[in-house]
Design an enzyme around this catalytic site. Structure first.
Site, PDB file in Angstrom:
ATOM      1  N   ALA A  66       8.561 141.554  60.202  1.00  0.00           N
ATOM      2  CA  ALA A  66       7.713 142.607  59.645  1.00  0.00           C
ATOM      3  C   ALA A  66       8.105 142.893  58.196  1.00  0.00           C
ATOM      4  O   ALA A  66       7.266 143.258  57.369  1.00  0.00           O
ATOM      5  CB  ALA A  66       7.837 143.874  60.485  1.00  0.00           C
ATOM      6  N   CYS A  73      11.873 129.879  57.172  1.00  0.00           N
ATOM      7  CA  CYS A  73      11.081 128.661  57.395  1.00  0.00           C
ATOM      8  C   CYS A  73      11.684 127.808  58.517  1.00  0.00           C
ATOM      9  O   CYS A  73      12.892 127.881  58.799  1.00  0.00           O
ATOM     10  CB  CYS A  73      11.065 127.812  56.130  1.00  0.00           C
ATOM     11  N   GLU A  75      12.242 124.580  58.540  1.00  0.00           N
ATOM     12  CA  GLU A  75      13.219 123.584  58.072  1.00  0.00           C
ATOM     13  C   GLU A  75      14.617 124.188  58.007  1.00  0.00           C
ATOM     14  O   GLU A  75      15.608 123.576  58.412  1.00  0.00           O
ATOM     15  CB  GLU A  75      12.844 123.082  56.676  1.00  0.00           C
ATOM     16  N   CYS A 112       8.597 123.591  51.543  1.00  0.00           N
ATOM     17  CA  CYS A 112       8.522 124.461  50.355  1.00  0.00           C
ATOM     18  C   CYS A 112       9.751 124.225  49.467  1.00  0.00           C
ATOM     19  O   CYS A 112      10.732 123.584  49.874  1.00  0.00           O
ATOM     20  CB  CYS A 112       8.420 125.925  50.778  1.00  0.00           C
TER      21      CYS A 112
HETATM   22  N1  THU Z   1       6.921 127.900  56.111  1.00  0.00           N
HETATM   23  C1  THU Z   1       7.802 127.051  56.689  1.00  0.00           C
HETATM   24  O1  THU Z   1       8.261 127.260  57.817  1.00  0.00           O
HETATM   25  N2  THU Z   1       8.175 125.967  55.987  1.00  0.00           N
HETATM   26  C2  THU Z   1       7.725 125.647  54.742  1.00  0.00           C
HETATM   27  O2  THU Z   1       8.196 124.691  54.140  1.00  0.00           O
HETATM   28  C3  THU Z   1       6.639 126.418  54.152  1.00  0.00           C
HETATM   29  C4  THU Z   1       6.352 127.717  54.797  1.00  0.00           C
HETATM   30  C5  THU Z   1       6.522 129.106  56.863  1.00  0.00           C
HETATM   31  C6  THU Z   1       7.033 130.393  56.267  1.00  0.00           C
HETATM   32  C7  THU Z   1       6.029 131.380  56.801  1.00  0.00           C
HETATM   33  O3  THU Z   1       6.447 131.773  58.114  1.00  0.00           O
HETATM   34  C8  THU Z   1       4.750 130.586  56.931  1.00  0.00           C
HETATM   35  O4  THU Z   1       5.127 129.220  56.902  1.00  0.00           O
HETATM   36  C9  THU Z   1       3.745 130.853  55.822  1.00  0.00           C
HETATM   37  O5  THU Z   1       4.310 130.698  54.574  1.00  0.00           O
END
Ligand code: THU
Length: 160
Positions: A66, A73, A75, A112
């Site tokens: 929240a 992420c 990864e 990312c």
């Molecule tokens: N996200 C990932 O898990 N990995 C990435 O490399 C890019 C973004 C997730 C973070 C967030 O929970 C959602 O994707 C949207 O950005």
């Protein structure tokens, strides 16, 4: 002034089925992890599966919060677990899959920037490349032979 050209090479498979058998099953684990993501805010689910040199497979998915920046992420969830549980293991391959619950898109989704930096740390630590495979929910799969290839001019420990 000297111009320097930085090149990256990637490989594109037409779908998961076109991958070598071991990678295809690693990607299947990433897909299963993706479906268990906790992503109620973005509805964007990401799954990661890592193959260690011991043969162990580690999976992870994105964990949202929240308080948005407190989420993590897929990864990094996976790689930090691997680093904490198997500190001496080398990560050989990483399979990633991502997509929105709300729209269909088959475009490959790369890690990312923050995750690239995190993965780079482990590649440098283990002194051997990590193969990265990434896809959308379905469709083409992109392969990079190493993380370094996805993050030129990396900031790393030798600079400290
Ligand atoms: N996200 C990932 O898990 N990995 C990435 O490399 C890019 C973004 C997730 C973070 C967030 O929970 C959602 O994707 C949207 O950005």
């Amino acid at each position: 002034m000297k111009k320097v050209i930085i090149e990256s090479t990637i490989f594109v498979y037409k779908n998961k089925e076109a991958l070598p058998e071991d990678v295809s099953s690693l990607m299947q684990k990433a897909i299963e992890a993706r479906t268990k993501a906790y992503a109620p805010y973005s509805n964007f689910q990401v799954g990661a599966a890592l193959l260690l040199d011991s043969g162990e497979i580690i999976t992870g998915n994105n964990q949202e919060n929240a308080s948005y920046p407190s989420g993590l992420c897929a990864e990094r969830t996976a790689i930090y677990y691997a680093g904490s549980q198997f500190p001496k293991a080398k990560i050989m391959k990483m399979a990633l899959t991502a997509g929105s619950e709300k729209k269909e898109s088959n475009e490959p989704v790369p890690p990312c920037g923050a995750c690239r930096q995190a993965i780079a740390e482990y590649e440098i630590k283990q002194k051997s490349p990590i193969e990265i495979y990434f896809m959308g929910k379905t469709g083409k799969v992109v392969k990079s032979n190493s993380l370094a290839n996805l993050l030129p001019l990396v900031f790393e420990k030798s600079m400290l």
